[in-house]
Design an enzyme around this catalytic site. Sequence first.
Site, PDB file in Angstrom:
ATOM      1  N   ASP A 177       1.131  -1.354   0.282  1.00  0.00           N
ATOM      2  CA  ASP A 177       0.134   0.132   0.044  1.00  0.00           C
ATOM      3  C   ASP A 177       0.827   1.433  -0.326  1.00  0.00           C
ATOM      4  O   ASP A 177      -0.066   1.994   0.776  1.00  0.00           O
ATOM      5  CB  ASP A 177      -1.253  -0.307   1.290  1.00  0.00           C
ATOM      6  CG  ASP A 177      -0.471   0.247   2.736  1.00  0.00           C
ATOM      7  OD1 ASP A 177       1.148  -0.514   2.409  1.00  0.00           O
ATOM      8  OD2 ASP A 177      -0.720   0.400   3.380  1.00  0.00           O
ATOM      9  N   CYS A 180       4.876  -0.018   1.601  1.00  0.00           N
ATOM     10  CA  CYS A 180       5.453  -2.172   1.923  1.00  0.00           C
ATOM     11  C   CYS A 180       7.490  -1.691   2.624  1.00  0.00           C
ATOM     12  O   CYS A 180       7.971  -2.772   3.300  1.00  0.00           O
ATOM     13  CB  CYS A 180       5.561  -2.450  -0.018  1.00  0.00           C
ATOM     14  SG  CYS A 180       6.543  -1.776  -0.958  1.00  0.00           S
ATOM     15  N   HIS A 390       7.841  -3.295  -5.082  1.00  0.00           N
ATOM     16  CA  HIS A 390       6.920  -4.225  -3.458  1.00  0.00           C
ATOM     17  C   HIS A 390       8.402  -4.909  -2.943  1.00  0.00           C
ATOM     18  O   HIS A 390       9.201  -5.408  -3.606  1.00  0.00           O
ATOM     19  CB  HIS A 390       6.039  -4.815  -4.387  1.00  0.00           C
ATOM     20  CG  HIS A 390       4.949  -5.924  -3.049  1.00  0.00           C
ATOM     21  ND1 HIS A 390       4.626  -5.229  -2.132  1.00  0.00           N
ATOM     22  CD2 HIS A 390       5.684  -7.004  -2.793  1.00  0.00           C
ATOM     23  CE1 HIS A 390       3.799  -5.859  -1.575  1.00  0.00           C
ATOM     24  NE2 HIS A 390       4.250  -6.598  -1.528  1.00  0.00           N
TER      25      HIS A 390
END
Length: 403
Positions: A177, A180, A390
């Site tokens: 979100d 990370c 991510h």
Amino acid sequence: MIESTGLSASAEEKKESVPTQLMKHQNEIGVASEELGSANAPADQKEQTISEITQDCVYRSSGRPEKTDMIKSLVMDQDASRNCALYVPGSSNRSAVESSEESEEDMYRDEEEIEREKILLSETNSSECKLSVSPEMDIMEYCRKEWRGNTPAAKRMRKGYEAVAQKFASIRRIRGDNYCAFRATLFQALSQATQLPRWLQSEDFTMLPENLLSKYDWIKQWQLRQKPGKRMGEIRDEIKKYLILLRQKWKNISEIKGPLEKQEACDELFKNEEEEYSLYEALKFLMLNTAIELYNADKSGKRVPVFSWLLFARDTSSNPCQLMHNHLNHIGHSGGLEQVEMFLLAYALQYTIRVYRLYKYSTDEFITLYPNDPEEDWPVVTLITEDDRHYNIPVRMCQETML
């Protein structure tokens, strides 16, 4: 976290493999640091673009040139690294960017794999998707679940996971979100903490908001999470509360002796959304404080790390005020950490962040250290990324150690 065997050799090997790029530096040693004092002050005009930055020396005041590798790939690919909520195979946030990522999906996966993932996503329990740190899963089982295609990229990812599996047994998926990088780094740091870091023990630590706001009026434009438009006094008090919380949680968890109890405490903390996001605000403010210190040190002719030059070589962050407005204020809202900001996070925490960059498998950038020349007494945390956007965390078969 990182295994205790063979660490020194690995770190030494990576010092030359991490891409670094130097900027041609201005000869304005006499510029006073007080130019930061107003939000309306004009931004420094850079004479060189990042593409013109050369590799002449490591430190401005070192007196002798030292060869380094280029860091261009870490800085120029800012669009790719800005938003860690972008596509991650099997993650819950794919639908939000599905239309904009179609071309990338085609590069990584075949049509059959894409369809299988759509079915898998529709069957995923929505409450599980909201977990900040998912339960442990065998790392190769996770790999087989996420990368089942026969594309070159899928094969490369499997090879990368196989290499990581030689050191770590399991993986925990991190919620994507835009926080990370913070979430993965802080969770790893707390889960292996055995003592309170020196910088957290300082008596002046909780006075940072008051001290900085008294010097730099533009910090009153700091954007608190879901609390825009706060007055200076409210911002000061809120950030102070976040810093106190960070010290309290770090102290409490570091005093837990049993590894299972420590993990349970970390899991519980990262299930408390209010506290969790307050900690991220504290980390952002610590990054701003570190950036100001580095900027002022450079302006006064002191020795600074190379990434600091690169951080302020960007058109969008030529000084700490711009860094706050154009980057730090947006982290967690519309973007995540860019590559050069991973260095800043590492310096703010005084931790070495060791990252397995799976898409770089079989290159000398497969394992990247932030910073690439860490202090010997800095603890190490280990993360995994498939795309520099991510981050997940490897667990098991590891223990806290030093580089």
